[in-house]
Design a protein around this motif. Structure first.
Motif, PDB file in Angstrom:
ATOM      1  N   UNK A 146      15.145 -28.013 -34.885  1.00 23.01           N
ATOM      2  CA  UNK A 146      15.158 -26.775 -35.663  1.00 23.01           C
ATOM      3  C   UNK A 146      15.461 -27.090 -37.131  1.00 23.01           C
ATOM      4  N   UNK A 147      14.605 -26.612 -38.009  1.00 21.40           N
ATOM      5  CA  UNK A 147      14.748 -26.849 -39.443  1.00 21.40           C
ATOM      6  C   UNK A 147      15.080 -25.526 -40.123  1.00 21.40           C
ATOM      7  N   UNK A 148      16.210 -25.482 -40.818  1.00 27.40           N
ATOM      8  CA  UNK A 148      16.643 -24.276 -41.528  1.00 27.40           C
ATOM      9  C   UNK A 148      16.241 -24.373 -42.994  1.00 27.40           C
ATOM     10  N   UNK A 149      15.596 -23.343 -43.500  1.00 34.11           N
ATOM     11  CA  UNK A 149      15.107 -23.344 -44.881  1.00 34.11           C
ATOM     12  C   UNK A 149      15.514 -22.050 -45.584  1.00 34.11           C
ATOM     13  N   UNK A 150      16.369 -22.150 -46.594  1.00 31.46           N
ATOM     14  CA  UNK A 150      16.740 -20.995 -47.415  1.00 31.46           C
ATOM     15  C   UNK A 150      15.666 -20.813 -48.478  1.00 31.46           C
ATOM     16  N   UNK A 151      15.065 -19.634 -48.519  1.00 30.28           N
ATOM     17  CA  UNK A 151      13.937 -19.371 -49.412  1.00 30.28           C
ATOM     18  C   UNK A 151      14.421 -18.631 -50.656  1.00 30.28           C
ATOM     19  N   UNK A 152      14.110 -19.193 -51.832  1.00 28.16           N
ATOM     20  CA  UNK A 152      14.517 -18.602 -53.105  1.00 28.16           C
ATOM     21  C   UNK A 152      13.281 -18.453 -53.985  1.00 28.16           C
ATOM     22  N   UNK A 153      13.074 -17.228 -54.476  1.00 27.78           N
ATOM     23  CA  UNK A 153      11.886 -16.967 -55.298  1.00 27.78           C
ATOM     24  C   UNK A 153      11.921 -17.815 -56.575  1.00 27.78           C
ATOM     25  N   UNK A 154      10.786 -18.401 -56.887  1.00 28.94           N
ATOM     26  CA  UNK A 154      10.689 -19.202 -58.097  1.00 28.94           C
ATOM     27  C   UNK A 154      11.210 -20.614 -57.929  1.00 28.94           C
ATOM     28  N   UNK A 155      11.727 -20.924 -56.751  1.00 27.20           N
ATOM     29  CA  UNK A 155      12.256 -22.269 -56.497  1.00 27.20           C
ATOM     30  C   UNK A 155      11.450 -22.957 -55.400  1.00 27.20           C
ATOM     31  N   UNK A 156      11.421 -22.345 -54.211  1.00 28.40           N
ATOM     32  CA  UNK A 156      10.722 -22.989 -53.094  1.00 28.40           C
ATOM     33  C   UNK A 156       9.862 -22.028 -52.277  1.00 28.40           C
ATOM     34  N   UNK A 157       9.709 -20.779 -52.754  1.00 30.66           N
ATOM     35  CA  UNK A 157       8.977 -19.807 -51.951  1.00 30.66           C
ATOM     36  C   UNK A 157       7.499 -20.156 -51.792  1.00 30.66           C
ATOM     37  N   UNK A 158       6.946 -20.955 -52.712  1.00 35.85           N
ATOM     38  CA  UNK A 158       5.545 -21.345 -52.577  1.00 35.85           C
ATOM     39  C   UNK A 158       5.345 -22.405 -51.494  1.00 35.85           C
ATOM     40  N   UNK A 159       6.444 -22.888 -50.899  1.00 38.10           N
ATOM     41  CA  UNK A 159       6.358 -23.915 -49.863  1.00 38.10           C
ATOM     42  C   UNK A 159       6.405 -23.345 -48.442  1.00 38.10           C
ATOM     43  N   UNK A 160       6.462 -22.037 -48.312  1.00 44.22           N
ATOM     44  CA  UNK A 160       6.595 -21.433 -46.979  1.00 44.22           C
ATOM     45  C   UNK A 160       5.518 -21.937 -46.028  1.00 44.22           C
ATOM     46  N   UNK A 161       4.277 -21.892 -46.464  1.00 44.70           N
ATOM     47  CA  UNK A 161       3.188 -22.308 -45.574  1.00 44.70           C
ATOM     48  C   UNK A 161       3.171 -23.822 -45.356  1.00 44.70           C
ATOM     49  N   UNK A 162       3.698 -24.581 -46.307  1.00 42.14           N
ATOM     50  CA  UNK A 162       3.831 -26.028 -46.093  1.00 42.14           C
ATOM     51  C   UNK A 162       4.827 -26.308 -44.979  1.00 42.14           C
ATOM     52  N   UNK A 163       5.900 -25.524 -44.928  1.00 42.37           N
ATOM     53  CA  UNK A 163       6.868 -25.677 -43.840  1.00 42.37           C
ATOM     54  C   UNK A 163       6.241 -25.261 -42.504  1.00 42.37           C
ATOM     55  N   UNK A 164       5.426 -24.222 -42.536  1.00 38.33           N
ATOM     56  CA  UNK A 164       4.744 -23.795 -41.315  1.00 38.33           C
ATOM     57  C   UNK A 164       3.907 -24.946 -40.755  1.00 38.33           C
ATOM     58  N   UNK A 165       3.258 -25.687 -41.630  1.00 36.70           N
ATOM     59  CA  UNK A 165       2.412 -26.793 -41.186  1.00 36.70           C
ATOM     60  C   UNK A 165       3.202 -27.876 -40.457  1.00 36.70           C
ATOM     61  N   UNK A 166       4.518 -27.988 -40.740  1.00 40.33           N
ATOM     62  CA  UNK A 166       5.344 -28.964 -40.037  1.00 40.33           C
ATOM     63  C   UNK A 166       5.340 -28.716 -38.538  1.00 40.33           C
ATOM     64  N   UNK A 167       5.115 -27.466 -38.159  1.00 40.95           N
ATOM     65  CA  UNK A 167       5.207 -27.100 -36.741  1.00 40.95           C
ATOM     66  C   UNK A 167       3.905 -27.325 -35.986  1.00 40.95           C
TER      67      UNK A 167
END
Length: 302
Positions: free
Chosen positions: A244-265
């Motif tokens: 299980x990977x926990x990811x805190x999402x912050x606008x302007x910092x890492x929110x553009x990586x959401x779908x990249x994290x999805x690809x990990x699965x």
């Protein structure tokens, strides 16, 4: 499935259970131990499932933020436990059985994540006020004997404790305990994980907020991005299912990586949990930095 927490119930059952064993004035600080339980209600929770892993977000604002998560896809249809051995002290006024105990092993951490801790760190509780290993085992034994069947070790960073393997070994031996889990930043996990698994650890959450090394250093104020990735791979190789990977999402910092994290699965047995950015003293929270669960889910669906 949505995670419920009852702070009032937690304080009551902790006080009663600890009072039975240690008396009215226990010789340690109890703020690091609490319980949580599960309740099933109809919800609009959605999930994206890759070939091996799962990404899920919760639609319940009461369980959003640094403590927020939902169960993996495989567990969504799992019924509430029907266990007469659960003590009445672990059943709240809504009839929910709180069989999940979290124990904070330390306040210390080897990262300084901007959303969690100021750069200079925090004032630490004196060691004399923290739970010793024997006290942790004794307290956990009381809860397990009362019906708790899952324990999660947290921090700070739990792998900093030099006796972490011994703690896991003793906890995993408690009769009735089904799951021994840990939440970690993964910085030193790779070399410790084989021994931890031998000691009975059977569930792992690893915090990782970005897949970009330079951004990791910015967010955590420390180096070590590759070490965290190695820890995730090590957990997969050792057979943790899922990792299980926990990811805190912050606008302007890492929110553009959401779908990249999805690809990990997609190709690995990984569950990603996206966590809303929540306010703490010193973390410069702003509503403009908040990416809501609904927006996260919309991005994944699109």
């Amino acid at each position: 499935m949505i995670l419920f927490r009852s702070a009032l119930m937690m304080r009551r059952c902790v006080s009663l259970l600890v009072g039975r064993c240690f008396g009215p004035q226990p010789p340690f600080f109890l703020a690091g131990a609490f319980t949580s339980g599960f309740g099933h209600i109809p919800s609009s929770q959605s999930s994206y499932k890759g070939s091996n892993g799962c990404v899920s977000v919760s639609d319940d604002p009461s369980c959003s933020g640094y403590m927020a998560y939902t169960t993996s896809c495989a567990g969504l249809a799992e019924p509430l436990p029907n266990d007469n051995s659960v003590s009445d002290m672990l059943v709240d006024s809504f009839g929910r059985m709180h069989t999940y105990l979290r124990i904070s092993l330390t306040e210390r951490c080897n990262l300084r994540c901007q959303y969690c801790m100021p750069a200079e760190g925090v004032e630490l509780t004196p060691n004399s006020k923290l739970l010793s290993r024997n006290e942790i085992i004794r307290l956990a034994n009381i809860f397990v004997a009362s019906g708790v069947n899952k324990i999660r070790l947290t921090g700070g960073e739990p792998t900093i404790r030099s006796d972490i393997e011994d703690i896991c070994s003793q906890l995993s031996g408690l009769k009735g305990l089904k799951t021994l889990a840990m939440t970690t930043n993964g910085l030193v996990l790779t070399r410790k994980l084989p021994k931890l698994k031998e000691s009975g650890l059977n569930s792992i959450n690893i915090s990782l907020d970005t897949l970009v090394p330079a951004k990791f250093e910015f967010m955590t104020r420390r180096k070590g991005h590759n070490k965290v990735l190695e820890s995730i791979d090590a957990a997969v190789d050792l057979g943790f299912r899922p990792v299980k990977v926990n990811c805190v999402v912050i606008r302007g910092v890492n929110d553009e990586e959401i779908c990249d994290f999805v690809e990990l699965t997609r190709d690995k047995p990984i569950n990603v949990r996206f966590i809303e950015f929540m306010p703490f003293d010193g973390n410069v929270w702003s509503s403009k930095k908040l990416v809501s669960y609904a927006e996260m889910m919309d991005r994944v669906v699109r």
